[in-house]
Design an enzyme around this catalytic site. Sequence first.
Site, PDB file in Angstrom:
ATOM      1  N   ASP A  97      52.556  46.187  37.753  1.00 50.04           N
ATOM      2  CA  ASP A  97      53.214  46.502  36.483  1.00 50.04           C
ATOM      3  C   ASP A  97      52.485  47.562  35.661  1.00 50.04           C
ATOM      4  O   ASP A  97      52.620  47.627  34.448  1.00 50.04           O
ATOM      5  CB  ASP A  97      53.320  45.220  35.654  1.00 50.04           C
ATOM      6  CG  ASP A  97      51.984  44.483  35.579  1.00 50.04           C
ATOM      7  OD1 ASP A  97      50.948  45.142  35.760  1.00 50.04           O
ATOM      8  OD2 ASP A  97      51.983  43.256  35.340  1.00 50.04           O
ATOM      9  N   GLU A 119      54.393  42.218  44.451  1.00 52.84           N
ATOM     10  CA  GLU A 119      54.177  41.371  43.258  1.00 52.84           C
ATOM     11  C   GLU A 119      55.352  41.522  42.291  1.00 52.84           C
ATOM     12  O   GLU A 119      55.204  41.856  41.115  1.00 52.84           O
ATOM     13  CB  GLU A 119      52.852  41.691  42.549  1.00 52.84           C
ATOM     14  CG  GLU A 119      52.396  40.609  41.585  1.00 52.84           C
ATOM     15  CD  GLU A 119      51.129  40.970  40.825  1.00 52.84           C
ATOM     16  OE1 GLU A 119      51.165  41.806  39.914  1.00 52.84           O
ATOM     17  OE2 GLU A 119      50.069  40.412  41.159  1.00 52.84           O
ATOM     18  N   GLU A 133      53.148  45.891  30.127  1.00 53.33           N
ATOM     19  CA  GLU A 133      53.422  45.509  31.527  1.00 53.33           C
ATOM     20  C   GLU A 133      54.758  44.822  31.719  1.00 53.33           C
ATOM     21  O   GLU A 133      55.411  45.001  32.748  1.00 53.33           O
ATOM     22  CB  GLU A 133      52.289  44.625  32.047  1.00 53.33           C
ATOM     23  CG  GLU A 133      50.955  45.337  32.258  1.00 53.33           C
ATOM     24  CD  GLU A 133      50.144  45.550  30.983  1.00 53.33           C
ATOM     25  OE1 GLU A 133      50.583  45.095  29.900  1.00 53.33           O
ATOM     26  OE2 GLU A 133      49.076  46.188  31.054  1.00 53.33           O
ATOM     27  N   HIS A 214      40.444  42.808  28.605  1.00 55.46           N
ATOM     28  CA  HIS A 214      40.826  44.220  28.480  1.00 55.46           C
ATOM     29  C   HIS A 214      42.231  44.453  27.944  1.00 55.46           C
ATOM     30  O   HIS A 214      42.666  45.587  27.810  1.00 55.46           O
ATOM     31  CB  HIS A 214      40.726  44.910  29.850  1.00 55.46           C
ATOM     32  CG  HIS A 214      41.789  44.466  30.808  1.00 55.46           C
ATOM     33  ND1 HIS A 214      43.064  44.992  30.799  1.00 55.46           N
ATOM     34  CD2 HIS A 214      41.791  43.528  31.776  1.00 55.46           C
ATOM     35  CE1 HIS A 214      43.788  44.395  31.743  1.00 55.46           C
ATOM     36  NE2 HIS A 214      43.043  43.500  32.341  1.00 55.46           N
ATOM     37  N   ARG A 216      45.584  45.428  26.277  1.00 50.59           N
ATOM     38  CA  ARG A 216      45.918  46.340  25.181  1.00 50.59           C
ATOM     39  C   ARG A 216      46.445  45.607  23.955  1.00 50.59           C
ATOM     40  O   ARG A 216      46.180  46.001  22.819  1.00 50.59           O
ATOM     41  CB  ARG A 216      47.000  47.329  25.636  1.00 50.59           C
ATOM     42  CG  ARG A 216      46.446  48.637  26.146  1.00 50.59           C
ATOM     43  CD  ARG A 216      47.542  49.543  26.670  1.00 50.59           C
ATOM     44  NE  ARG A 216      46.958  50.525  27.574  1.00 50.59           N
ATOM     45  CZ  ARG A 216      46.604  51.753  27.224  1.00 50.59           C
ATOM     46  NH1 ARG A 216      46.795  52.177  26.002  1.00 50.59           N
ATOM     47  NH2 ARG A 216      46.069  52.573  28.101  1.00 50.59           N
ATOM     48  N   HIS A 246      35.043  46.121  30.604  1.00 49.67           N
ATOM     49  CA  HIS A 246      36.002  47.178  30.960  1.00 49.67           C
ATOM     50  C   HIS A 246      35.594  48.474  30.245  1.00 49.67           C
ATOM     51  O   HIS A 246      35.234  48.440  29.072  1.00 49.67           O
ATOM     52  CB  HIS A 246      37.392  46.723  30.516  1.00 49.67           C
ATOM     53  CG  HIS A 246      38.524  47.548  31.035  1.00 49.67           C
ATOM     54  ND1 HIS A 246      38.744  48.845  30.641  1.00 49.67           N
ATOM     55  CD2 HIS A 246      39.501  47.263  31.934  1.00 49.67           C
ATOM     56  CE1 HIS A 246      39.814  49.314  31.256  1.00 49.67           C
ATOM     57  NE2 HIS A 246      40.299  48.376  32.048  1.00 49.67           N
TER      58      HIS A 246
HETATM   59  C1  UD1 Z   1      45.448  49.458  32.915  1.00 47.12           C
HETATM   60  C2  UD1 Z   1      46.886  48.969  33.038  1.00 47.12           C
HETATM   61  C3  UD1 Z   1      46.945  47.460  32.897  1.00 47.12           C
HETATM   62  C4  UD1 Z   1      45.978  46.774  33.844  1.00 47.12           C
HETATM   63  C5  UD1 Z   1      44.579  47.354  33.662  1.00 47.12           C
HETATM   64  C6  UD1 Z   1      43.618  46.762  34.659  1.00 47.12           C
HETATM   65  C7  UD1 Z   1      48.675  50.410  32.138  1.00 47.12           C
HETATM   66  C8  UD1 Z   1      49.411  50.860  30.952  1.00 47.12           C
HETATM   67  N1  UD1 Z   1      47.681  49.541  31.930  1.00 47.12           N
HETATM   68  O1  UD1 Z   1      45.002  49.186  31.612  1.00 47.12           O
HETATM   69  O2  UD1 Z   1      48.267  47.013  33.179  1.00 47.12           O
HETATM   70  O3  UD1 Z   1      45.972  45.389  33.564  1.00 47.12           O
HETATM   71  O4  UD1 Z   1      44.630  48.779  33.863  1.00 47.12           O
HETATM   72  O5  UD1 Z   1      42.293  47.047  34.333  1.00 47.12           O
HETATM   73  O6  UD1 Z   1      48.972  50.841  33.218  1.00 47.12           O
HETATM   74  N2  UD1 Z   1      38.481  53.856  31.946  1.00 47.12           N
HETATM   75  C9  UD1 Z   1      37.337  54.405  32.468  1.00 47.12           C
HETATM   76  N3  UD1 Z   1      37.077  54.239  33.790  1.00 47.12           N
HETATM   77  C10 UD1 Z   1      37.883  53.562  34.623  1.00 47.12           C
HETATM   78  C11 UD1 Z   1      39.053  52.984  34.087  1.00 47.12           C
HETATM   79  C12 UD1 Z   1      39.347  53.148  32.756  1.00 47.12           C
HETATM   80  O7  UD1 Z   1      36.563  55.038  31.757  1.00 47.12           O
HETATM   81  O8  UD1 Z   1      37.595  53.447  35.817  1.00 47.12           O
HETATM   82  C13 UD1 Z   1      38.780  54.012  30.501  1.00 47.12           C
HETATM   83  C14 UD1 Z   1      39.291  55.439  30.149  1.00 47.12           C
HETATM   84  O9  UD1 Z   1      38.824  55.782  28.879  1.00 47.12           O
HETATM   85  C15 UD1 Z   1      40.818  55.230  30.106  1.00 47.12           C
HETATM   86  C16 UD1 Z   1      40.882  53.843  29.496  1.00 47.12           C
HETATM   87  O10 UD1 Z   1      39.813  53.112  30.105  1.00 47.12           O
HETATM   88  O11 UD1 Z   1      41.494  56.191  29.338  1.00 47.12           O
HETATM   89  C17 UD1 Z   1      42.172  53.124  29.652  1.00 47.12           C
HETATM   90  O12 UD1 Z   1      42.634  53.117  30.998  1.00 47.12           O
HETATM   91  P1  UD1 Z   1      44.206  52.799  31.268  1.00 47.12           P
HETATM   92  O13 UD1 Z   1      44.428  52.765  32.735  1.00 47.12           O
HETATM   93  O14 UD1 Z   1      45.075  53.664  30.461  1.00 47.12           O
HETATM   94  O15 UD1 Z   1      44.414  51.358  30.628  1.00 47.12           O
HETATM   95  P2  UD1 Z   1      43.772  49.961  30.963  1.00 47.12           P
HETATM   96  O16 UD1 Z   1      43.550  49.308  29.645  1.00 47.12           O
HETATM   97  O17 UD1 Z   1      42.662  50.088  31.908  1.00 47.12           O
HETATM   98  N1  UDP Z   2      37.401  42.608  39.026  1.00 49.00           N
HETATM   99  C1  UDP Z   2      36.369  43.296  39.654  1.00 49.00           C
HETATM  100  N2  UDP Z   2      35.245  43.621  38.917  1.00 49.00           N
HETATM  101  C2  UDP Z   2      35.128  43.285  37.609  1.00 49.00           C
HETATM  102  C3  UDP Z   2      36.196  42.597  36.981  1.00 49.00           C
HETATM  103  C4  UDP Z   2      37.324  42.287  37.721  1.00 49.00           C
HETATM  104  O1  UDP Z   2      36.437  43.609  40.841  1.00 49.00           O
HETATM  105  O2  UDP Z   2      34.089  43.603  37.018  1.00 49.00           O
HETATM  106  C5  UDP Z   2      38.619  42.311  39.822  1.00 49.00           C
HETATM  107  C6  UDP Z   2      39.101  40.883  39.787  1.00 49.00           C
HETATM  108  O3  UDP Z   2      38.541  40.142  40.845  1.00 49.00           O
HETATM  109  C7  UDP Z   2      40.618  41.010  39.930  1.00 49.00           C
HETATM  110  C8  UDP Z   2      40.904  42.368  39.325  1.00 49.00           C
HETATM  111  O4  UDP Z   2      39.663  43.058  39.234  1.00 49.00           O
HETATM  112  O5  UDP Z   2      40.999  41.080  41.306  1.00 49.00           O
HETATM  113  C9  UDP Z   2      41.535  42.221  37.982  1.00 49.00           C
HETATM  114  O6  UDP Z   2      41.570  43.461  37.338  1.00 49.00           O
HETATM  115  P1  UDP Z   2      41.805  43.606  35.791  1.00 49.00           P
HETATM  116  O7  UDP Z   2      41.394  42.369  35.088  1.00 49.00           O
HETATM  117  O8  UDP Z   2      41.193  44.899  35.407  1.00 49.00           O
HETATM  118  O9  UDP Z   2      43.378  43.809  35.701  1.00 49.00           O
HETATM  119  P2  UDP Z   2      44.620  42.799  35.617  1.00 49.00           P
HETATM  120  O10 UDP Z   2      44.566  41.880  36.786  1.00 49.00           O
HETATM  121  O11 UDP Z   2      44.555  42.085  34.307  1.00 49.00           O
HETATM  122  O12 UDP Z   2      45.807  43.717  35.664  1.00 49.00           O
END
Ligand code: UD1
Ligand code: UDP
Length: 373
Positions: A97, A119, A133, A214, A216, A246
């Site tokens: 999602d 999923e 999501e 994490h 939003r 995160h």
């Molecule tokens: C995204 C997904 C969310 C998912 C989550 C898992 C969307 C809108 N959101 O949210 O559904 O649950 O990932 O973690 O698709 N960043 C880094 N390094 C990384 C990853 C992220 O620095 O490896 C930082 C960056 O500043 C980036 C910010 O996190 O702009 C947000 O990343 P983004 O993918 O937009 O949103 P998440 O909150 O991670």
């Molecule tokens: N996870 C990981 N390292 C971490 C935290 C989470 O590998 O430091 C894994 C966790 O086992 C799960 C996935 O990341 O499989 C969940 O990701 P996240 O919580 O970022 O996203 P969501 O599932 O809420 O979309």
Amino acid sequence: MTQTILVVFGTRPEAIKMFPVVHALAADPRFRVVTCVSAQHRGMLDQVLAIAGIVPDHDLDLMKPDQTLDGLTAALLTGLGGVMDAEKPDWVVVQGDTATAMAGALAAYYRKIPVAHVEAGLRSHNIYHPWPEEVNRKIIGTIAALHFAPTETSAAALRAENVASDAIHVTGNTVIDALQWVSDRIVAEPSLASGLAELEARFAGKRIIGVTSHRRENFGGGLEAIAEAIRQIAAREDVALIFPVHPNPNVRRVMENALGNLPNVALIEPLDYPHFARLLGLAEIMLTDSGGVQEEAPALGKPVLVMRETTERPEGVEAGTAKLVGTETARIVSEIFTLLDDKAAYSAMARAHNPFGDGRAARRIVELLGNVR
Ligand code: UD1
Ligand code: UDP
């Protein structure tokens, strides 16, 4: 005839849940598998690619610091569309999602390429929890030709939206495949998960609570209330909290300000999947707002307190391993203390269940893709 399958993903959880599908497709000569990562996440995506041994065929490298939903979505649509024009796949496969999954489905639809959704059918029935999501997966559900529902509950949610029954298949969730795969890797090669040794020694004798957060919809007040709960829990000397933070700056800022100097709180960098699996094993309790952790913890019989008001994954709650505790400080603290101090309450939750799958979801998905024309 060989079918070309374009597998699109971009974040850590998608990569974890998609690598078993990529592995299974790559092992099957009926398919030419092409992987495209949006790199909506960078570092956290790369951690998964490395352990899964996947070198993407296309890497759009889209992540920007503190990216906005509209900027990200616009870049995803044009970027993913370009890859589809070049590869001309027979199917596009998306997972979950995220913005990447939603834009991948939409770009495929614009080209009349059929979409398979891994999923499928998770619904909270509240478009702001989780945000964005819930709407992303409804958009994908409208477009997809094949819906791989992890459970009977998710299949029923799709049928209730009038998705044709013969397009819905209950496969289990590929996260269980991923967790089993990584657990086997760690048994064969313990050094893959040995990087927590220093923390384990520092917290020897303490009761470990693993934390992730994490979402939003919790940015701002919600995250501050969660941080305050962690601070109050950490006032107990018998516990230690291990919290891989995160990298989203909106999360980091709050957690580092509130928790940066507490002796029994370890704010650490995101763990790669083997080390996170190790943390799941070490922890007595998981405290999280993550989707994936809600699925992994029940498989391991690990009580998981979910810092959300609603969940699209009711199976863990129904199985008794997960409990929704919201984001208010007092409730989170009291639920953690109950689990720490009431043995009966703890054992009632600490039972392994597998409501989310049996570790064979990816094989089923690949068989189903092979059978459609
Ligand atoms: C995204 C997904 C969310 C998912 C989550 C898992 C969307 C809108 N959101 O949210 O559904 O649950 O990932 O973690 O698709 N960043 C880094 N390094 C990384 C990853 C992220 O620095 O490896 C930082 C960056 O500043 C980036 C910010 O996190 O702009 C947000 O990343 P983004 O993918 O937009 O949103 P998440 O909150 O991670
Ligand atoms: N996870 C990981 N390292 C971490 C935290 C989470 O590998 O430091 C894994 C966790 O086992 C799960 C996935 O990341 O499989 C969940 O990701 P996240 O919580 O970022 O996203 P969501 O599932 O809420 O979309």
